[in-house]
Design a protein around this motif. Structure first.
Motif, PDB file in Angstrom:
ATOM      1  N   UNK A 273       0.867  -1.183   0.000  1.00 22.43           N
ATOM      2  CA  UNK A 273       0.000   0.000   0.000  1.00 22.43           C
ATOM      3  C   UNK A 273       0.898   1.226   0.000  1.00 22.43           C
ATOM      4  N   UNK A 274       0.679   2.130  -0.974  1.00 20.83           N
ATOM      5  CA  UNK A 274       1.509   3.332  -1.094  1.00 20.83           C
ATOM      6  C   UNK A 274       0.603   4.555  -1.157  1.00 20.83           C
ATOM      7  N   UNK A 275       0.693   5.403  -0.144  1.00 21.29           N
ATOM      8  CA  UNK A 275      -0.070   6.647  -0.117  1.00 21.29           C
ATOM      9  C   UNK A 275       0.842   7.769  -0.592  1.00 21.29           C
ATOM     10  N   UNK A 276       0.424   8.502  -1.618  1.00 20.78           N
ATOM     11  CA  UNK A 276       1.263   9.523  -2.244  1.00 20.78           C
ATOM     12  C   UNK A 276       0.777  10.927  -1.889  1.00 20.78           C
ATOM     13  N   UNK A 277       1.711  11.785  -1.504  1.00 17.09           N
ATOM     14  CA  UNK A 277       1.383  13.131  -1.037  1.00 17.09           C
ATOM     15  C   UNK A 277       2.453  14.124  -1.476  1.00 17.09           C
ATOM     16  N   UNK A 278       2.107  15.423  -1.333  1.00 13.70           N
ATOM     17  CA  UNK A 278       3.080  16.507  -1.376  1.00 13.70           C
ATOM     18  C   UNK A 278       2.998  17.250  -0.051  1.00 13.70           C
ATOM     19  N   UNK A 279       4.106  17.781   0.394  1.00 10.36           N
ATOM     20  CA  UNK A 279       4.241  18.339   1.736  1.00 10.36           C
ATOM     21  C   UNK A 279       4.145  19.860   1.730  1.00 10.36           C
ATOM     22  N   UNK A 280       4.066  20.438   2.937  1.00  7.35           N
ATOM     23  CA  UNK A 280       4.028  21.891   3.095  1.00  7.35           C
ATOM     24  C   UNK A 280       4.665  22.265   4.424  1.00  7.35           C
ATOM     25  N   UNK A 281       5.208  23.486   4.475  1.00  7.18           N
ATOM     26  CA  UNK A 281       5.797  23.985   5.711  1.00  7.18           C
ATOM     27  C   UNK A 281       5.789  25.507   5.673  1.00  7.18           C
ATOM     28  N   UNK A 282       5.505  26.163   6.814  1.00  9.72           N
ATOM     29  CA  UNK A 282       5.507  27.637   6.830  1.00  9.72           C
ATOM     30  C   UNK A 282       6.862  28.235   6.460  1.00  9.72           C
ATOM     31  N   UNK A 283       7.937  27.479   6.690  1.00 13.82           N
ATOM     32  CA  UNK A 283       9.280  27.942   6.325  1.00 13.82           C
ATOM     33  C   UNK A 283       9.572  27.527   4.885  1.00 13.82           C
ATOM     34  N   UNK A 284       9.686  28.503   3.995  1.00 14.73           N
ATOM     35  CA  UNK A 284       9.794  28.199   2.569  1.00 14.73           C
ATOM     36  C   UNK A 284      11.059  27.430   2.219  1.00 14.73           C
ATOM     37  N   UNK A 285      12.076  27.513   3.057  1.00 16.19           N
ATOM     38  CA  UNK A 285      13.325  26.848   2.746  1.00 16.19           C
ATOM     39  C   UNK A 285      13.298  25.348   2.968  1.00 16.19           C
ATOM     40  N   UNK A 286      12.295  24.835   3.699  1.00 14.17           N
ATOM     41  CA  UNK A 286      12.196  23.399   3.944  1.00 14.17           C
ATOM     42  C   UNK A 286      11.860  22.689   2.646  1.00 14.17           C
ATOM     43  N   UNK A 287      12.597  21.640   2.328  1.00 12.10           N
ATOM     44  CA  UNK A 287      12.382  20.959   1.047  1.00 12.10           C
ATOM     45  C   UNK A 287      12.699  19.474   1.175  1.00 12.10           C
ATOM     46  N   UNK A 288      12.442  18.728   0.097  1.00  2.00           N
ATOM     47  CA  UNK A 288      12.874  17.345   0.039  1.00  2.00           C
ATOM     48  C   UNK A 288      11.772  16.298   0.046  1.00  2.00           C
ATOM     49  N   UNK A 289      12.217  15.062  -0.125  1.00  2.00           N
ATOM     50  CA  UNK A 289      11.326  13.898  -0.259  1.00  2.00           C
ATOM     51  C   UNK A 289      11.575  12.954   0.908  1.00  2.00           C
ATOM     52  N   UNK A 290      10.499  12.390   1.456  1.00  2.00           N
ATOM     53  CA  UNK A 290      10.617  11.440   2.573  1.00  2.00           C
ATOM     54  C   UNK A 290       9.599  10.322   2.415  1.00  2.00           C
ATOM     55  N   UNK A 291       9.926   9.178   2.981  1.00  2.00           N
ATOM     56  CA  UNK A 291       9.015   8.032   2.965  1.00  2.00           C
ATOM     57  C   UNK A 291       8.755   7.611   4.410  1.00  2.00           C
ATOM     58  N   UNK A 292       7.473   7.502   4.763  1.00  2.00           N
ATOM     59  CA  UNK A 292       7.062   7.256   6.144  1.00  2.00           C
ATOM     60  C   UNK A 292       6.551   5.831   6.314  1.00  2.00           C
ATOM     61  N   UNK A 293       6.837   5.252   7.476  1.00  4.83           N
ATOM     62  CA  UNK A 293       6.372   3.912   7.819  1.00  4.83           C
ATOM     63  C   UNK A 293       5.926   3.915   9.281  1.00  4.83           C
TER      64      UNK A 293
END
Length: 376
Positions: A273-293
């Motif tokens: 099962x793979x849930x796909x999302x895009x992220x957000x953060x109030x600090x515009x400099x935060x970036x990148x890709x992560x995988x959660x378990x």
């Protein structure tokens, strides 16, 4: 007095018709029923109240889909029908019987494996419509390429791998022996994955949010729910090209609860099962890709395989794997991960994630990650 009663009666009739939903063929797709005595229910559940029945050849207009059920209208009210028994009205009928098959005078076969898939045609590339298990018996209609066409309880037909029954036509059984979910679960190192193929694996893709839930809101007011569907389309195409059976929790912009997403997954013999999302953060400099378990073991191994493969295919910063208490992971009975594919509040991530190249690379990474996971 009579005149007043007549006027009141007419008013009631008009009021009744005013509240019957108008159903038009051009407001949804038209499907044909492929079984007799198909129950029409008040909600999308086998335990819901039966409000009517449909027969082979009847047609319905479908307005939405949810975990194996479709919503239509029956007798002027919202109703639900099990989707495996419906076919596009203009589709070819070569993969199903034109009418229910009588089991009289047919030879019987017995299932000899556990959790065996029933499909629409003789091969693992055909859609799974049901499951059966050890000791179940069926009437045999025909055999083809070591597959058996059987009569189901509702009179419709389906196909089952010959190696999973006590009837075998004597042909090579290497492929068909993999059509038991128990064999896939107990032998993740099968030759399909080793050869880069995902044939025989059922993958549930869960596009995050949808409908009244926009998800994260990025730069310029872009909604996560909209970006994610373009990405999912690419992932679906490449997973299917690799041979996987793909089940979507949603295929357009409508709302599903977290419970419904998990319920859909648990209703299938899911391998990942793979849930796909895009992220957000109030600090515009935060970036990148992560995988959660959620937990160790298979969940962590799946997260590691996918995050690693994504890192080899995309240019965005890797935030690594993260243990998280998300509902769709915690309540899931199968190996499951949630992938955040970038921050739509970061200008660089947002610009990259909206390109076709990035979305294709994400799809390649997920396919490769699954192949690596199943080949461990």
């Amino acid at each position: 007095m009579n005149k007043r009663l007549t006027t009141a009666g007419i008013s009631l009739v008009l009021l009744f018709f005013a509240f019957i939903p108008a159903v038009h063929a051009d407001s949804g797709k038209t499907y044909e029923v492929g079984a007799n005595n198909l129950n029409v229910r008040s909600s999308p559940s086998h335990s819901a109240q039966v409000i009517g029945q449909l027969d082979n050849g009847d047609r319905v207009v479908v307005f939405q889909e949810a975990f194996g059920w479709v919503q239509t209208y029956f007798g002027g009210q919202e109703a639900w029908v099990a989707s495996p028994f419906l076919y596009p009205a203009d589709a070819q009928t070569s993969n199903r019987s034109a009418a229910p098959v009588s089991s009289a005078s047919l030879e019987e076969i017995t299932v000899t494996a556990t959790e065996v898939r029933i499909r629409t045609g003789p091969g693992t590339n055909h859609e799974i419509i049901d499951h059966t298990s050890t000791g179940d018996t069926y009437s045999l209609v025909q055999t083809a390429n070591n597959w058996n066409k059987i009569v189901l309880d509702d009179g419709s037909t389906g196909w089952i791998a010959g190696g999973m029954t006590d009837y075998n036509s004597g042909n090579n059984t290497t492929e068909t022996n993999m059509d038991s979910s128990s064999s896939n679960d107990s032998q993740p190192h099968n030759t399909n994955a080793a050869n880069g193929s995902l044939s025989g694996y059922n993958i549930v893709l869960d596009p995050g949010h949808g409908g009244k839930d926009p998800g994260a809101v990025g730069i310029g007011g872009v909604f996560e729910k909209d970006i994610i569907m373009n990405t999912v389309d690419n992932v679906v195409q490449k997973l299917r090209a690799a041979g996987a059976t793909v089940i979507l929790t949603r295929d357009s912009d409508y709302f599903l609860t977290l419970e419904e997403r998990v319920r859909l997954n648990n209703a299938n013999n899911t391998h990942a099962f793979i849930s796909l999302h895009y992220n957000a953060n109030p600090i515009m400099g935060i970036n990148g890709v992560s995988t959660h378990f959620y937990a160790g073991g298979k969940d962590r191994r799946l997260a590691t395989a996918i995050q690693s493969a994504l890192g080899q295919n995309i240019s965005l910063y890797s935030r690594s794997i993260i243990q998280s208490d998300y509902h769709v992971l915690r309540e899931n009975s199968d190996p499951s991960v949630l992938v955040e594919l970038g921050f739509i509040t970061n200008p660089g991530d947002l610009a990259t994630t909206r390109t076709n190249a990035y979305q294709n690379n994400v799809a390649d990474g997920i396919v490769q990650g699954l192949v690596n996971y199943f080949n461990e």
